[in-house]
Design a protein around this motif. Sequence first.
Motif, PDB file in Angstrom:
ATOM      1  N   ALA A  71      -6.614   5.497   8.373  1.00 18.86           N
ATOM      2  CA  ALA A  71      -6.434   6.580   7.405  1.00 18.86           C
ATOM      3  C   ALA A  71      -6.790   6.119   5.997  1.00 18.86           C
ATOM      4  CB  ALA A  71      -4.994   7.073   7.438  1.00 18.86           C
ATOM      5  N   THR A  72      -7.443   6.983   5.258  1.00 15.62           N
ATOM      6  CA  THR A  72      -7.708   6.716   3.850  1.00 15.62           C
ATOM      7  C   THR A  72      -6.466   7.060   3.039  1.00 15.62           C
ATOM      8  OG1 THR A  72      -8.472   8.968   3.386  1.00 15.62           O
ATOM      9  CG2 THR A  72     -10.117   7.386   4.203  1.00 15.62           C
ATOM     10  N   ASP A  73      -6.474   6.693   1.757  1.00 12.22           N
ATOM     11  CA  ASP A  73      -5.349   7.055   0.904  1.00 12.22           C
ATOM     12  C   ASP A  73      -5.215   8.570   0.790  1.00 12.22           C
ATOM     13  OD1 ASP A  73      -4.731   4.420   0.563  1.00 12.22           O
ATOM     14  OD2 ASP A  73      -5.355   4.294  -1.533  1.00 12.22           O
ATOM     15  N   ASP A  74      -6.336   9.281   0.771  1.00  8.10           N
ATOM     16  CA  ASP A  74      -6.273  10.746   0.745  1.00  8.10           C
ATOM     17  C   ASP A  74      -5.617  11.284   2.016  1.00  8.10           C
ATOM     18  OD1 ASP A  74      -7.387  11.054  -1.758  1.00  8.10           O
ATOM     19  OD2 ASP A  74      -9.432  11.395  -1.010  1.00  8.10           O
ATOM     20  N   ASP A  75      -5.929  10.673   3.148  1.00  9.79           N
ATOM     21  CA  ASP A  75      -5.287  11.076   4.408  1.00  9.79           C
ATOM     22  C   ASP A  75      -3.778  10.863   4.336  1.00  9.79           C
ATOM     23  OD1 ASP A  75      -7.783  11.647   5.549  1.00  9.79           O
ATOM     24  OD2 ASP A  75      -7.986   9.612   6.375  1.00  9.79           O
ATOM     25  N   LEU A  76      -3.377   9.703   3.807  1.00  7.52           N
ATOM     26  CA  LEU A  76      -1.947   9.393   3.718  1.00  7.52           C
ATOM     27  C   LEU A  76      -1.241  10.346   2.762  1.00  7.52           C
ATOM     28  CD1 LEU A  76      -2.094   5.490   3.590  1.00  7.52           C
ATOM     29  CD2 LEU A  76      -1.502   6.925   5.550  1.00  7.52           C
ATOM     30  N   LEU A 116       3.572   6.569   8.887  1.00  9.69           N
ATOM     31  CA  LEU A 116       2.516   6.116   7.986  1.00  9.69           C
ATOM     32  C   LEU A 116       1.869   4.847   8.539  1.00  9.69           C
ATOM     33  CD1 LEU A 116       4.273   6.673   4.536  1.00  9.69           C
ATOM     34  CD2 LEU A 116       2.800   8.249   5.822  1.00  9.69           C
ATOM     35  N   ARG A 117       2.644   4.051   9.258  1.00  7.29           N
ATOM     36  CA  ARG A 117       2.090   2.838   9.876  1.00  7.29           C
ATOM     37  C   ARG A 117       0.971   3.174  10.841  1.00  7.29           C
ATOM     38  NH1 ARG A 117       5.767   0.920  14.341  1.00  7.29           N
ATOM     39  NH2 ARG A 117       4.642   2.656  15.299  1.00  7.29           N
ATOM     40  N   ASP A 118       1.233   4.105  11.740  1.00  6.49           N
ATOM     41  CA  ASP A 118       0.212   4.456  12.720  1.00  6.49           C
ATOM     42  C   ASP A 118      -1.031   4.995  12.029  1.00  6.49           C
ATOM     43  OD1 ASP A 118       1.990   3.671  14.629  1.00  6.49           O
ATOM     44  OD2 ASP A 118       2.416   5.685  15.396  1.00  6.49           O
ATOM     45  N   ALA A 119      -0.820   5.826  11.015  1.00  9.82           N
ATOM     46  CA  ALA A 119      -1.973   6.390  10.302  1.00  9.82           C
ATOM     47  C   ALA A 119      -2.795   5.291   9.637  1.00  9.82           C
ATOM     48  CB  ALA A 119      -1.491   7.401   9.265  1.00  9.82           C
ATOM     49  N   ARG A 128       0.829  -1.209   0.000  1.00  5.79           N
ATOM     50  CA  ARG A 128       0.000   0.000   0.000  1.00  5.79           C
ATOM     51  C   ARG A 128       0.866   1.262   0.000  1.00  5.79           C
ATOM     52  NH1 ARG A 128      -4.427   1.985   4.611  1.00  5.79           N
ATOM     53  NH2 ARG A 128      -5.203   3.779   3.397  1.00  5.79           N
ATOM     54  N   VAL A 129       1.918   1.258   0.802  1.00  4.79           N
ATOM     55  CA  VAL A 129       2.811   2.421   0.843  1.00  4.79           C
ATOM     56  C   VAL A 129       3.461   2.644  -0.521  1.00  4.79           C
ATOM     57  CG1 VAL A 129       5.010   3.251   1.767  1.00  4.79           C
ATOM     58  CG2 VAL A 129       3.259   2.373   3.316  1.00  4.79           C
ATOM     59  N   ALA A 130       3.970   1.565  -1.113  1.00  3.27           N
ATOM     60  CA  ALA A 130       4.605   1.699  -2.426  1.00  3.27           C
ATOM     61  C   ALA A 130       3.621   2.235  -3.456  1.00  3.27           C
ATOM     62  CB  ALA A 130       5.169   0.357  -2.874  1.00  3.27           C
ATOM     63  N   ALA A 131       2.393   1.694  -3.468  1.00  2.00           N
ATOM     64  CA  ALA A 131       1.379   2.144  -4.426  1.00  2.00           C
ATOM     65  C   ALA A 131       1.022   3.608  -4.211  1.00  2.00           C
ATOM     66  CB  ALA A 131       0.132   1.270  -4.309  1.00  2.00           C
ATOM     67  N   LEU A 132       0.992   4.024  -2.948  1.00  5.13           N
ATOM     68  CA  LEU A 132       0.684   5.418  -2.632  1.00  5.13           C
ATOM     69  C   LEU A 132       1.714   6.349  -3.266  1.00  5.13           C
ATOM     70  CD1 LEU A 132      -1.132   7.251  -0.604  1.00  5.13           C
ATOM     71  CD2 LEU A 132       0.945   7.231   0.784  1.00  5.13           C
ATOM     72  N   PHE A 133       3.002   6.032  -3.066  1.00  2.00           N
ATOM     73  CA  PHE A 133       4.061   6.898  -3.594  1.00  2.00           C
ATOM     74  C   PHE A 133       4.125   6.840  -5.117  1.00  2.00           C
ATOM     75  CE2 PHE A 133       5.376   6.874   0.796  1.00  2.00           C
ATOM     76  CZ  PHE A 133       5.965   8.119   0.963  1.00  2.00           C
ATOM     77  N   VAL A 134       3.919   5.661  -5.672  1.00  2.66           N
ATOM     78  CA  VAL A 134       3.917   5.553  -7.136  1.00  2.66           C
ATOM     79  C   VAL A 134       2.788   6.400  -7.717  1.00  2.66           C
ATOM     80  CG1 VAL A 134       3.556   3.962  -9.072  1.00  2.66           C
ATOM     81  CG2 VAL A 134       5.066   3.310  -7.188  1.00  2.66           C
ATOM     82  N   GLY A 135       1.642   6.393  -7.056  1.00  2.00           N
ATOM     83  CA  GLY A 135       0.527   7.207  -7.499  1.00  2.00           C
ATOM     84  C   GLY A 135       0.791   8.696  -7.386  1.00  2.00           C
ATOM     85  N   MET A 136       1.765   9.067  -6.557  1.00  2.00           N
ATOM     86  CA  MET A 136       2.105  10.485  -6.377  1.00  2.00           C
ATOM     87  C   MET A 136       3.304  10.910  -7.223  1.00  2.00           C
ATOM     88  SD  MET A 136       1.532  10.781  -2.230  1.00  2.00           S
ATOM     89  CE  MET A 136       1.584  12.578  -2.138  1.00  2.00           C
ATOM     90  N   GLY A 137       3.796  10.015  -8.060  1.00  2.00           N
ATOM     91  CA  GLY A 137       4.859  10.413  -8.979  1.00  2.00           C
ATOM     92  C   GLY A 137       6.167   9.683  -8.842  1.00  2.00           C
TER      93      GLY A 137
END
Length: 349
Positions: free
Chosen positions: A304-309, A296-299, A53-62
Amino acid sequence: MNPALIDPLGRRHTQLRLSLTERCTLRCTYCMPAEGLDWTPNRLLLTTDELERVAALFVGMGVNKVRLTGGEPLARKDAVEVARRIGAMGGVQGLAMTTNGLALEKHLPALDEAGVTQITLSLDTLRDDRFRTLTRRDGLDRVLGAMEAALARGYGVGTGRPLKINVVVLRNEEASGGSVGNDDEVQDLAALALRYPVEVRFIEWMPFAGLGWEKSALVPWTETHARIEDAHGPLAPREDAPDSTSRTFTFARGGPGRVGFIASMSAPFCRGCTRLRVTADGALKVCLFGSAEVSLRDAMREGATDDDLRALVAGAVARKKPAHDGQTISLDALASGANANRSMIAIGG
């Protein structure tokens, strides 16, 4: 592209270093305190799904390049599965792994199939006795075997799938009864690039908590460069990318590989930094030398939603300082701030 990964200096962050574990199968003197570390309990480390999930989040942000680090990433049982999931993500143009090489050869086919496009091996000496002293373990033959296996698998300079060798340079004071280093081997280590299509990168020793860093042990990149030229002739500079951490050179006399110099201490490259780090326990660090972290783990575990992250990440990047977490770029300042930071092995390279 989401502008959240652009900091106040205009640096666009496209690289993520994602640590899979704090644990390592070596005990390198420049990386881990002699007394060891209190390892973070497994329940507090990111799970396989959380890493994805963390990797996908950052990839989605560029982010388009992800590097799996540790500790020793292959000390984690699901390392290949993590690589497979990230390698399958759209937008990932490069998936790298930094490893000490002890377990690489047996995992290499699976990592290749998972989409790992770059391998970086840690190798600080070519002497068995010194390997045992510097790493407090045996295994030089396994590291060299892993290098040969990676070359046979098609990794190497000029293939589009680089094979890099990281050498942390330490001043050797054995003759005077002082600390054991390896700066008297830089010529031999550089010669690997004359024989194989590898990039041998010489790294200045950096101060982190618990390592007893001393300015006297630091070997500036210019000194290492001069020693290599004395042994092997002129080095021709390459045109490196603006965000490159390494100054790279080819041998004027020819050779399949090249050498690089990472001068984190004597000539910092902060202005071109495009890297972010997430530790094995899910803390985002926007600067290797900075103590500031966002969990990010605690969130995630609090719902936390992806928007929150994304908002958390964007806020951290917006607070990134121009250089070395805002510290004056001097050896003394960096060394004095080291104890407020984590140990290097707990951050992830």
